[in-house]
Design an enzyme around this catalytic site. Structure first.
Site, PDB file in Angstrom:
ATOM      1  N   ARG A  52       0.922  -1.003  -0.002  1.00 54.40           N
ATOM      2  CA  ARG A  52      -0.022  -0.047   0.078  1.00 54.40           C
ATOM      3  C   ARG A  52       0.804   1.067  -0.059  1.00 54.40           C
ATOM      4  O   ARG A  52       0.566   2.290  -0.736  1.00 54.40           O
ATOM      5  CB  ARG A  52      -1.088  -0.103   1.201  1.00 54.40           C
ATOM      6  CG  ARG A  52      -2.183   1.127   1.242  1.00 54.40           C
ATOM      7  CD  ARG A  52      -3.163   0.921   2.059  1.00 54.40           C
ATOM      8  NE  ARG A  52      -2.570   1.223   3.464  1.00 54.40           N
ATOM      9  CZ  ARG A  52      -3.442   0.693   4.548  1.00 54.40           C
ATOM     10  NH1 ARG A  52      -4.639   0.518   4.505  1.00 54.40           N
ATOM     11  NH2 ARG A  52      -2.846   0.940   6.006  1.00 54.40           N
ATOM     12  N   LYS A 151      -2.649   6.756   0.984  1.00 55.68           N
ATOM     13  CA  LYS A 151      -2.587   7.205   2.550  1.00 55.68           C
ATOM     14  C   LYS A 151      -1.509   8.244   2.528  1.00 55.68           C
ATOM     15  O   LYS A 151      -0.461   8.077   2.854  1.00 55.68           O
ATOM     16  CB  LYS A 151      -2.146   5.884   3.309  1.00 55.68           C
ATOM     17  CG  LYS A 151      -2.460   5.911   4.484  1.00 55.68           C
ATOM     18  CD  LYS A 151      -2.416   4.571   5.224  1.00 55.68           C
ATOM     19  CE  LYS A 151      -2.298   4.608   6.700  1.00 55.68           C
ATOM     20  NZ  LYS A 151      -3.140   5.368   7.475  1.00 55.68           N
ATOM     21  N   GLU A 184     -16.449   5.778   6.039  1.00 57.34           N
ATOM     22  CA  GLU A 184     -15.750   5.267   6.975  1.00 57.34           C
ATOM     23  C   GLU A 184     -15.527   6.136   8.342  1.00 57.34           C
ATOM     24  O   GLU A 184     -16.186   6.990   8.307  1.00 57.34           O
ATOM     25  CB  GLU A 184     -14.243   4.751   6.445  1.00 57.34           C
ATOM     26  CG  GLU A 184     -13.597   6.164   6.043  1.00 57.34           C
ATOM     27  CD  GLU A 184     -12.133   5.792   5.335  1.00 57.34           C
ATOM     28  OE1 GLU A 184     -11.652   4.880   5.885  1.00 57.34           O
ATOM     29  OE2 GLU A 184     -11.591   6.787   4.492  1.00 57.34           O
TER      30      GLU A 184
HETATM   31  N1  PMP Z   1      -9.400   4.608   7.319  1.00 57.00           N
HETATM   32  C1  PMP Z   1      -8.504   5.520   7.497  1.00 57.00           C
HETATM   33  C2  PMP Z   1      -8.887   6.894   6.956  1.00 57.00           C
HETATM   34  C3  PMP Z   1      -7.365   5.278   8.070  1.00 57.00           C
HETATM   35  O1  PMP Z   1      -6.528   6.406   8.332  1.00 57.00           O
HETATM   36  C4  PMP Z   1      -7.059   3.745   8.664  1.00 57.00           C
HETATM   37  C5  PMP Z   1      -5.844   3.634   9.351  1.00 57.00           C
HETATM   38  N2  PMP Z   1      -4.694   3.953   8.876  1.00 57.00           N
HETATM   39  C6  PMP Z   1      -7.938   2.924   8.213  1.00 57.00           C
HETATM   40  C7  PMP Z   1      -9.190   3.337   7.784  1.00 57.00           C
HETATM   41  C8  PMP Z   1      -7.973   1.474   8.756  1.00 57.00           C
HETATM   42  O2  PMP Z   1      -6.973   1.087   7.998  1.00 57.00           O
HETATM   43  P1  PMP Z   1      -5.946  -0.118   8.351  1.00 57.00           P
HETATM   44  O3  PMP Z   1      -6.609  -1.299   8.963  1.00 57.00           O
HETATM   45  O4  PMP Z   1      -5.202  -0.544   7.209  1.00 57.00           O
HETATM   46  O5  PMP Z   1      -4.921   0.468   9.380  1.00 57.00           O
END
Ligand code: PMP
Length: 292
Positions: A52, A151, A184
């Site tokens: 990622r 990200k 989310e």
């Molecule tokens: N959505 C957002 C906006 C986030 O910042 C994160 C965590 N970094 C997640 C969802 C969860 O992602 P992950 O399970 O890969 O940590």
């Protein structure tokens, strides 16, 4: 002992780890990051996180300072140097130091930072009690404006939502997309359970493809729990039997109310508790022990 922080190939004690004030990660949020967990000396879903990270770099046209292989070694060596068997890794790559204009061409070399430290997002008692959450008035940015699937270091959208949650005394902020559908949370993905079916917004929505989200869907599939990735509205959320959020930091946190509507009987639901138990069993068994 002070944690050791990796900055561009060198390890520094935490209090001495520094980058330039001209770094465009600081000046413009021009950069990307990952959060990765180490459980019992093992990197959890390491490949997925590094995949990622490199995908985010491609999307923002950021030249990575290291090859995949060297990145893997740099992260693993930094974890070993810190001697922590349970830790949170923050991997940050910025455009690097430039001048005061936004032009990335002025940044000659990207900056790589690897921090290994402890993390406690929620106290252990909350995994048994669950958390209340609210819907923030701050909505997710439309993906044709800035796609949240990269990200990036631009987290103000999430921070504004988190501030609303803090003011309301809630543990997380649920965020809607520009059409008013559930997207989310500020730093977590979102799930509900209705009539025994696990439901979560699909990846065509402007959400991060959470690695914990994928693990939960994988566990549910293995256990034969029916799952659907679909459009969810607040009506679906308020009427849910169970709810939880997922993230690398939060793991799988039960949600007991949304905007003051009690979810289920106001306690973490049985399916949520089962998924949390399975998630924890998985992360302490998977992967290679870095200290073996
Ligand atoms: N959505 C957002 C906006 C986030 O910042 C994160 C965590 N970094 C997640 C969802 C969860 O992602 P992950 O399970 O890969 O940590």
């Amino acid at each position: 002992m002070e944690p050791k922080v990796y900055v561009d190939g060198e390890l520094y004690p935490k209090s001495e780890a520094k980058i330039s004030v001209f770094d465009h990660g600081l000046l413009y949020g021009d950069g990307i990051f990952e959060g990765i967990r180490v459980y019992s000396g093992r990197l959890f879903r390491f490949k997925e996180h590094i995949d990622r990270l490199y995908e985010s770099a491609r999307i923002i046209r950021l030249k990575m300072p290291l090859s995949r292989e060297d990145m893997d070694c740099a992260v693993q060596d930094t974890v070993r140097a810190n001697g922590m068997r349970d830790a949170y890794i923050r991997l940050v790559v910025t455009r690097g130091a430039g001048d005061l204009g936004i032009d990335p061409r002025k940044c000659k070399k990207s900056t790589l930072i690897i921090i290994v430290d402890k993390i406690t997002v929620y106290g252990e008692e909350l995994y048994e009690q669950g958390i209340p959450i609210i819907t923030s008035s701050t909505r997710r940015i439309r993906p044709d404006m800035l796609d949240q699937r990269a990200k990036s270091l631009n987290y103000l959208n999430s921070i504004m939502a988190k501030i609303e949650a803090n003011i309301a005394g809630a543990g997380e902020a649920l965020m809607l997309d520009c059409n008013g559908n559930v997207a989310e949370c500020s730093v977590d993905n979102f799930f509900i359970v209705k009539a025994g079916v696990l439901l979560t917004p699909g990846l065509e929505f402007p959400i991060l493809a959470g690695i914990t989200r994928a693990v939960v869907l994988e566990i549910a599939d293995r256990l034969g729990i029916p799952c659907r990735e679909c459009t969810l509205t607040l009506h679906d959320v308020y009427g849910a039997d169970e709810s939880f959020v997922t993230g690398t930091g939060a793991e799988l946190m039960p949600v007991i109310s949304v905007d003051s509507r009690t979810i289920g009987d106001g306690r973490p639901g049985p399916l949520t508790a089962k998924l949390l138990k399975e998630f924890r069993a998985l992360h302490s068994a998977e992967g290679v022990d870095l200290f073996a």
